[in-house]
Scaffold this motif. Structure first.
Motif, PDB file in Angstrom:
ATOM      1  N   GLU A 242       0.834  -1.207   0.000  1.00  0.00           N
ATOM      2  CA  GLU A 242       0.000   0.000   0.000  1.00  0.00           C
ATOM      3  C   GLU A 242       0.863   1.250   0.000  1.00  0.00           C
ATOM      4  OE1 GLU A 242      -3.489   2.206   2.668  1.00  0.00           O
ATOM      5  OE2 GLU A 242      -2.928   0.121   3.091  1.00  0.00           O
ATOM      6  N   THR A 243       1.931   1.247   0.813  1.00  0.00           N
ATOM      7  CA  THR A 243       2.818   2.413   0.857  1.00  0.00           C
ATOM      8  C   THR A 243       3.599   2.541  -0.440  1.00  0.00           C
ATOM      9  OG1 THR A 243       3.035   2.117   3.246  1.00  0.00           O
ATOM     10  CG2 THR A 243       4.634   3.554   2.188  1.00  0.00           C
ATOM     11  N   ILE A 244       4.032   1.422  -1.017  1.00  0.00           N
ATOM     12  CA  ILE A 244       4.714   1.469  -2.310  1.00  0.00           C
ATOM     13  C   ILE A 244       3.795   2.059  -3.376  1.00  0.00           C
ATOM     14  CG2 ILE A 244       5.671   0.035  -4.159  1.00  0.00           C
ATOM     15  CD1 ILE A 244       6.760  -1.834  -1.982  1.00  0.00           C
ATOM     16  N   GLU A 245       2.523   1.638  -3.357  1.00  0.00           N
ATOM     17  CA  GLU A 245       1.562   2.159  -4.318  1.00  0.00           C
ATOM     18  C   GLU A 245       1.365   3.658  -4.150  1.00  0.00           C
ATOM     19  OE1 GLU A 245      -3.170   1.591  -4.916  1.00  0.00           O
ATOM     20  OE2 GLU A 245      -1.958  -0.201  -5.221  1.00  0.00           O
ATOM     21  N   GLN A 246       1.457   4.155  -2.928  1.00  0.00           N
ATOM     22  CA  GLN A 246       1.239   5.564  -2.639  1.00  0.00           C
ATOM     23  C   GLN A 246       2.509   6.403  -2.785  1.00  0.00           C
ATOM     24  OE1 GLN A 246      -1.560   7.412  -2.059  1.00  0.00           O
ATOM     25  NE2 GLN A 246      -2.547   5.540  -2.787  1.00  0.00           N
ATOM     26  N   SER A 247       3.521   5.851  -3.463  1.00  0.00           N
ATOM     27  CA  SER A 247       4.792   6.554  -3.653  1.00  0.00           C
ATOM     28  C   SER A 247       5.103   6.663  -5.142  1.00  0.00           C
ATOM     29  CB  SER A 247       5.927   5.787  -2.955  1.00  0.00           C
ATOM     30  OG  SER A 247       5.616   5.565  -1.589  1.00  0.00           O
ATOM     31  N   TYR A 248       5.692   7.796  -5.524  1.00  0.00           N
ATOM     32  CA  TYR A 248       6.077   7.970  -6.916  1.00  0.00           C
ATOM     33  C   TYR A 248       7.346   7.183  -7.250  1.00  0.00           C
ATOM     34  CZ  TYR A 248       2.708  11.790  -7.481  1.00  0.00           C
ATOM     35  OH  TYR A 248       1.553  12.531  -7.569  1.00  0.00           O
ATOM     36  N   PHE A 249       8.335   7.219  -6.346  1.00  0.00           N
ATOM     37  CA  PHE A 249       9.628   6.604  -6.627  1.00  0.00           C
ATOM     38  C   PHE A 249      10.130   5.821  -5.426  1.00  0.00           C
ATOM     39  CE2 PHE A 249       9.405  10.680  -8.919  1.00  0.00           C
ATOM     40  CZ  PHE A 249       9.474  10.224 -10.229  1.00  0.00           C
ATOM     41  N   LEU A 250      10.797   4.685  -5.711  1.00  0.00           N
ATOM     42  CA  LEU A 250      11.510   3.942  -4.684  1.00  0.00           C
ATOM     43  C   LEU A 250      12.985   4.323  -4.753  1.00  0.00           C
ATOM     44  CD1 LEU A 250      10.156   0.264  -4.850  1.00  0.00           C
ATOM     45  CD2 LEU A 250       9.405   2.147  -3.391  1.00  0.00           C
ATOM     46  N   ALA A 303      16.508   7.244 -17.303  1.00  0.00           N
ATOM     47  CA  ALA A 303      17.058   8.436 -17.957  1.00  0.00           C
ATOM     48  C   ALA A 303      16.365   8.602 -19.316  1.00  0.00           C
ATOM     49  CB  ALA A 303      18.561   8.269 -18.140  1.00  0.00           C
ATOM     50  N   PRO A 304      16.135   9.838 -19.773  1.00  0.00           N
ATOM     51  CA  PRO A 304      16.577  11.112 -19.191  1.00  0.00           C
ATOM     52  C   PRO A 304      15.580  11.717 -18.206  1.00  0.00           C
ATOM     53  CG  PRO A 304      15.582  11.524 -21.305  1.00  0.00           C
ATOM     54  CD  PRO A 304      15.498  10.029 -21.096  1.00  0.00           C
ATOM     55  N   PHE A 305      14.482  11.015 -17.929  1.00  0.00           N
ATOM     56  CA  PHE A 305      13.469  11.569 -17.024  1.00  0.00           C
ATOM     57  C   PHE A 305      14.019  11.713 -15.603  1.00  0.00           C
ATOM     58  CE2 PHE A 305      11.434   9.020 -20.340  1.00  0.00           C
ATOM     59  CZ  PHE A 305      10.664   9.991 -20.951  1.00  0.00           C
ATOM     60  N   LEU A 339       5.299  16.933 -11.717  1.00  0.00           N
ATOM     61  CA  LEU A 339       5.784  15.627 -11.269  1.00  0.00           C
ATOM     62  C   LEU A 339       4.924  14.505 -11.838  1.00  0.00           C
ATOM     63  CD1 LEU A 339       7.729  14.015  -9.373  1.00  0.00           C
ATOM     64  CD2 LEU A 339       5.923  14.162  -7.656  1.00  0.00           C
ATOM     65  N   MET A 340       3.598  14.661 -11.786  1.00  0.00           N
ATOM     66  CA  MET A 340       2.712  13.614 -12.296  1.00  0.00           C
ATOM     67  C   MET A 340       2.892  13.438 -13.802  1.00  0.00           C
ATOM     68  SD  MET A 340      -0.834  13.997 -10.139  1.00  0.00           S
ATOM     69  CE  MET A 340      -1.480  12.519 -10.935  1.00  0.00           C
ATOM     70  N   GLU A 341       3.129  14.515 -14.524  1.00  0.00           N
ATOM     71  CA  GLU A 341       3.366  14.412 -15.965  1.00  0.00           C
ATOM     72  C   GLU A 341       4.630  13.615 -16.236  1.00  0.00           C
ATOM     73  OE1 GLU A 341       4.101  17.310 -19.871  1.00  0.00           O
ATOM     74  OE2 GLU A 341       3.518  18.181 -17.934  1.00  0.00           O
ATOM     75  N   LEU A 342       5.694  13.901 -15.476  1.00  0.00           N
ATOM     76  CA  LEU A 342       6.942  13.149 -15.627  1.00  0.00           C
ATOM     77  C   LEU A 342       6.733  11.677 -15.268  1.00  0.00           C
ATOM     78  CD1 LEU A 342      10.487  14.185 -14.467  1.00  0.00           C
ATOM     79  CD2 LEU A 342       9.566  11.994 -13.754  1.00  0.00           C
ATOM     80  N   TYR A 343       6.061  11.466 -14.148  1.00  0.00           N
ATOM     81  CA  TYR A 343       5.825  10.101 -13.642  1.00  0.00           C
ATOM     82  C   TYR A 343       5.057   9.258 -14.654  1.00  0.00           C
ATOM     83  CZ  TYR A 343       3.726   6.494 -10.616  1.00  0.00           C
ATOM     84  OH  TYR A 343       3.298   5.311 -10.072  1.00  0.00           O
TER      85      TYR A 343
END
Length: 374
Positions: A242-250, A303-305, A339-343
């Motif tokens: 659940e926490t992983i799902e609620q995160s943009y990056f590990l 990369a390059p994001f 951030l969401m656009e990049l993600y």
């Protein structure tokens, strides 16, 4: 030349997907150039005994089921009487600095095995030493890649889409200086938009020049830090999805065998957490180059994001670490919409990585290295 696997265990059965690798059948004729290989699991506790020159403990092994056995069993002794036979002792979870301690391995072999040279080989999971050093006794191989392929389960995937609560998630059990400094940095600068686990209590870093005594004291007061519902077993995702799902990056800190001066850099289950959950990841290692290693296995990175200068093996350790902090600051300070656009542009990469992890078409061939075809 063919490679014939003698009674392959659950790990070595994966190699039957490699061209030129077959199951050994005593009823079939063996070619003059064919090699018969017996893969035998060597438990970490026994393996590390070599480094303490405790050869008796090194011979007392535990198998996959944690049952006691000796490395040189009667079955293995009989197998090694076959022409063109080899045994490969391997450990898929950890690594040790055997590349620079080959003399201890050779002494162990001479003391416990009455065999011609080259009949016994060893392998541990790291990506770094085969790029810099090579010997014909210890082989580098990413055994964890095979384990993750065998255990692949799409139930570990999390939902990629949607706004997330955390910019960065870093999961840490054991402490070292780079993990301590990073989590203290998140706690100091982005406490509301990042999350981390840190199960070591009051671990003081070796080098405190980047943190004041007050910052370390403040950080130590919140330790140990773990996520509610998380069972902190080394390879358990239960309670974390659940926490992983609620995160943009590990952000993953891979385990190093010793320290910055070590001749090896291990690969563990940590490096595959982002891949198997379908999340974008940053992996920092004491020795740079792990992203190139993953790409050699068919995975893609970001990369390059995401700037990957933090893993540039041509840079110093400190320069790479500073790039890690700079990229963390950039991603944590970015406007949410940006951030969401990049993600969202990274989803295709995560899907590719999941498909590559599931595939059995790209198993690296350790046997070409064993037979000197470098």
């Amino acid at each position: 030349m063919s490679i014939l696997l003698y009674k392959p265990d659950q790990v070595f059965q994966t190699f039957l997907n490699v061209p030129g690798v077959y199951l050994y059948d005593p009823n079939n004729e063996i070619g003059i150039f064919d090699k018969i290989v017996f893969g035998k699991y060597w438990h970490l506790s026994s393996m590390l005994s070599i480094l303490d020159k405790d050869f008796l403990s090194a011979q007392q092994n535990l198998n996959f089921e944690e049952e006691a056995e000796f490395l040189m069993t009667p079955e293995l002794a009989n197998f090694l009487q076959l022409p063109n036979s080899f045994v490969l002792f391997y450990n898929e979870y950890e690594t040790a600095d055997f590349i620079t301690k080959v003399d201890l391995l050779q002494e162990f072999i001479n003391q416990f095995f009455n065999l011609p040279p080259g009949k016994i080989l060893f392998s541990t999971s790291d990506y770094w030493n085969h790029q810099t050093l090579f010997n014909d006794l210890v082989l580098s191989y990413d055994w964890v890649n095979l384990r993750e392929k065998r255990n692949f389960n799409r139930k570990n995937m999390v939902n990629f889409h949607g706004k997330k609560k955390y910019r960065m998630l870093s999961l840490n059990r054991r402490s070292n200086w780079e993990r301590y400094r990073y989590c203290a940095y998140l706690n100091e600068n982005f406490p509301e938009t990042t999350q981390f686990t840190f199960l070591s209590i009051g671990m003081q870093p070796i080098d405190n020049k980047h943190l004041t005594a007050g910052q370390m004291e403040t950080f130590n007061k919140i330790l140990p830090r773990q996520i509610d519902g998380y069972d902190p077993q080394w390879d358990n995702l239960e309670g974390l999805l659940e926490t992983i799902e609620q995160s943009y990056f590990l952000v993953i800190f891979e385990t190093n065998a010793e320290d910055i001066k070590s001749a090896v850099q291990q690969v563990s289950e940590k490096s595959y957490k982002g891949i198997k959950t379908g999340k974008p990841f940053i992996i920092f290692t004491t020795k740079g180059g792990i992203l190139d290693h993953l790409k050699s296995l068919g995975f893609k990175t970001f990369a390059p994001f995401i700037s990957e200068e933090y893993d540039n093996p041509l840079l110093s350790y400190n320069d790479r670490y500073n790039h890690l902090l700079e990229e963390t600051k950039r991603l944590c300070s970015m406007p949410e919409s940006e951030l969401m656009e990049l993600y969202n542009q990274l989803e295709g990469i995560t899907i590719h990585n999941l498909e590559n992890l599931q595939s059995r078409d790209n198993i690296p061939n350790i046997f070409s290295t064993m037979m000197g075809e470098q």
